[in-house]
Design a protein around this motif. Structure first.
Motif, short mmCIF file in Angstrom:
data_model
loop_
_atom_site.label_atom_id
_atom_site.label_comp_id
_atom_site.label_asym_id
_atom_site.label_seq_id
_atom_site.Cartn_x
_atom_site.Cartn_y
_atom_site.Cartn_z
N LEU A 222 0.81 -1.22 0.00
CA LEU A 222 0.00 0.00 0.00
C LEU A 222 0.84 1.27 0.00
CD1 LEU A 222 -2.80 -1.03 2.53
CD2 LEU A 222 -2.85 -1.15 0.04
N ARG A 223 2.13 1.15 -0.23
CA ARG A 223 2.98 2.34 -0.23
C ARG A 223 2.71 3.20 -1.45
NH1 ARG A 223 7.91 -1.56 1.66
NH2 ARG A 223 6.98 -1.96 3.72
N GLY A 224 2.91 4.51 -1.25
CA GLY A 224 2.67 5.45 -2.33
C GLY A 224 1.23 5.92 -2.42
N GLN A 225 0.43 5.66 -1.38
CA GLN A 225 -0.99 6.02 -1.41
C GLN A 225 -1.36 7.05 -0.33
OE1 GLN A 225 -3.42 5.04 -3.55
NE2 GLN A 225 -1.85 4.01 -4.76
N ARG A 226 -0.37 7.78 0.18
CA ARG A 226 -0.62 8.86 1.16
C ARG A 226 -0.75 8.38 2.59
NH1 ARG A 226 -5.01 11.08 1.37
NH2 ARG A 226 -6.28 9.61 0.20
N TRP A 227 -0.81 7.10 2.84
CA TRP A 227 -1.05 6.65 4.22
C TRP A 227 0.16 6.92 5.10
CZ3 TRP A 227 -5.32 6.94 2.28
CH2 TRP A 227 -5.81 6.12 1.27
N GLY A 228 1.37 6.76 4.55
CA GLY A 228 2.56 7.10 5.31
C GLY A 228 2.61 8.58 5.64
N ARG A 229 2.28 9.40 4.66
CA ARG A 229 2.28 10.85 4.90
C ARG A 229 1.22 11.22 5.94
NH1 ARG A 229 4.00 15.59 2.24
NH2 ARG A 229 3.57 17.26 3.73
N LEU A 230 0.12 10.51 5.94
CA LEU A 230 -0.94 10.78 6.91
C LEU A 230 -0.46 10.59 8.33
CD1 LEU A 230 -4.06 11.39 7.09
CD2 LEU A 230 -4.37 8.92 7.28
N VAL A 231 0.22 9.47 8.62
CA VAL A 231 0.68 9.24 9.99
C VAL A 231 1.87 10.15 10.33
CG1 VAL A 231 -0.21 6.88 10.10
CG2 VAL A 231 2.13 7.26 9.32
N LEU A 232 2.71 10.44 9.33
CA LEU A 232 3.82 11.37 9.58
C LEU A 232 3.29 12.75 9.96
CD1 LEU A 232 6.85 12.06 9.51
CD2 LEU A 232 6.57 12.59 7.07
N ASP A 233 2.32 13.25 9.21
CA ASP A 233 1.74 14.56 9.52
C ASP A 233 1.08 14.56 10.89
OD1 ASP A 233 2.60 15.50 7.09
OD2 ASP A 233 0.63 15.46 6.13
N ALA A 234 0.46 13.42 11.26
CA ALA A 234 -0.18 13.33 12.57
C ALA A 234 0.85 13.44 13.69
CB ALA A 234 -0.96 12.03 12.69
N MET A 235 2.01 12.83 13.51
CA MET A 235 3.06 12.90 14.53
C MET A 235 3.66 14.31 14.61
SD MET A 235 3.26 9.85 16.00
CE MET A 235 1.52 10.35 16.15
N VAL A 236 3.85 14.95 13.46
CA VAL A 236 4.34 16.33 13.45
C VAL A 236 3.35 17.25 14.15
CG1 VAL A 236 4.89 18.30 11.97
CG2 VAL A 236 5.77 16.03 11.40
N GLN A 237 2.06 17.05 13.89
CA GLN A 237 1.04 17.88 14.53
C GLN A 237 1.00 17.65 16.03
OE1 GLN A 237 -0.59 20.33 13.31
NE2 GLN A 237 -1.86 20.72 15.13
N ALA A 238 1.17 16.40 16.46
CA ALA A 238 1.19 16.10 17.89
C ALA A 238 2.38 16.79 18.56
CB ALA A 238 1.26 14.59 18.12
N ALA A 239 3.53 16.83 17.88
CA ALA A 239 4.70 17.52 18.43
C ALA A 239 4.45 19.02 18.51
CB ALA A 239 5.92 17.23 17.55
N ARG A 240 3.82 19.56 17.47
CA ARG A 240 3.52 21.00 17.45
C ARG A 240 2.56 21.36 18.59
NH1 ARG A 240 2.45 21.41 12.41
NH2 ARG A 240 4.35 22.49 11.76
N GLU A 241 1.56 20.52 18.82
CA GLU A 241 0.55 20.81 19.84
C GLU A 241 1.13 20.77 21.26
OE1 GLU A 241 -2.58 18.05 19.09
OE2 GLU A 241 -3.39 19.19 17.38
N ARG A 242 2.16 19.97 21.47
CA ARG A 242 2.74 19.95 22.82
C ARG A 242 3.86 20.96 22.96
NH1 ARG A 242 5.70 13.98 23.06
NH2 ARG A 242 7.60 14.55 21.94
#
Length: 288
Positions: A222-242
């Motif tokens: 399933l690589r190349g379908q945005r799912w990796g970017r989705l979880v990466l962005d979620a982790m970056v956002q979690a870091a930003r929020e804290r």
């Protein structure tokens, strides 16, 4: 048919081995192109075909294929093969493919599949979950659901995916894959519409103001379908929020372009980690 009729596309270039003496694609290869697009369709649904069909208790078998030729594809043409599901019946699924060179329609293909018992190859009703997944996709819906939480809630599914990717696929020692940091980390897991984990990552507290992302894993097919970017962005956002000022990660060199595209920059020299070439990459969160 028009390009706007399709949500899923597979791009390919016509190869020398696929053309005749006039450098026109030999007619039988269009079915191969359609089959490649069919594989891409399952991937666009975040549906790992083998594991997904096992979960559904069946398999799809091609019953009929028909082709209509409108114009010729030629050597080195870039083709965009659109794939859509036109109808889901009681036991059958009808897919339509259209092959474009730019906006010019070249070939249309109709594929009729039957859902069946893989042991006896006797027909079965199309499972409601498969029907709902396809209808949701064709209506423009998002195909994964992201969960962010603790190891206690997401650890089992994150572990299954990480073991498949890092241990089984990449040969990393399982004793090195799970560590004491998991319990304190923030985790993200993306699930498909069958509830199967398809991507995961974790966020660690590295130092004051410095977060660290690790254990990024996406299901192999399933690589190349945005799912990796989705979880990466979620982790970056979690870091930003804290309130973290930056995020650091150790990227496998093969994945370096992926992280660069997400805003990370390489820091220092490449190094070896668990037998795989890596490089440190960092993303500043200041002003974001």
């Amino acid at each position: 048919m028009q390009r706007s009729d399709f949500r899923c596309f597979h791009r390919l270039r016509v190869r020398w081995s696929e053309v005749d003496i006039q450098k026109i694609v030999f007619n039988a290869h269009y079915l191969t192109y359609a089959d490649c697009a069919m594989t891409e369709y399952w991937r666009a649904l975040a549906f790992p075909y083998e594991a997904g069909m096992q979960a559904l208790g069946g398999e799809v078998y091609l019953k009929k294929a028909s082709i209509e030729y409108h114009a010729s594809a030629r050597l080195d043409d870039l083709l965009d093969v659109g794939m859509r599901c036109a109808r889901v019946g009681t036991t059958s699924l009808v897919f339509q493919a259209a092959m474009f060179a730019g906006e010019r329609l070249l070939v249309t293909v109709e594929l009729v599949y039957v859902f069946a018992d893989p042991a006896t190859q006797t027909k079965r009703a199309v499972p409601p979950a498969l029907r709902a997944m396809i209808e949701h996709f064709e209506a423009g819906g998002e195909m994964v659901e992201l969960h962010v939480g603790s190891w206690a809630t997401l650890g089992r599914d994150a572990t299954a995916l990480r073991m498949a990717v890092f241990v089984q696929e990449q040969g990393i020692d399982p004793a090195l894959e799970l560590d004491a940091h998991d319990a304190a980390a923030v985790h993200a897991v993306a699930y498909n519409r069958l509830g199967q984990p398809v991507a995961t990552a974790r966020l660690l507290y590295e130092a004051p103001g410095d977060a660290r992302i690790g254990r990024m894993a996406v299901h192999r097919v399933l690589r190349g379908q945005r799912w990796g970017r989705l979880v990466l962005d979620a982790m970056v956002q979690a870091a930003r929020e804290r309130g973290d000022a930056q995020v650091t990660l150790h990227a496998q060199r093969s994945a370096e372009p992926f992280y660069r595209h997400a805003g990370f920059e390489a820091v220092g020299e490449p190094f070896d980690e668990v037998g795989i070439p890596h490089i440190t990459m960092r993303c500043s969160l200041r002003g974001g």
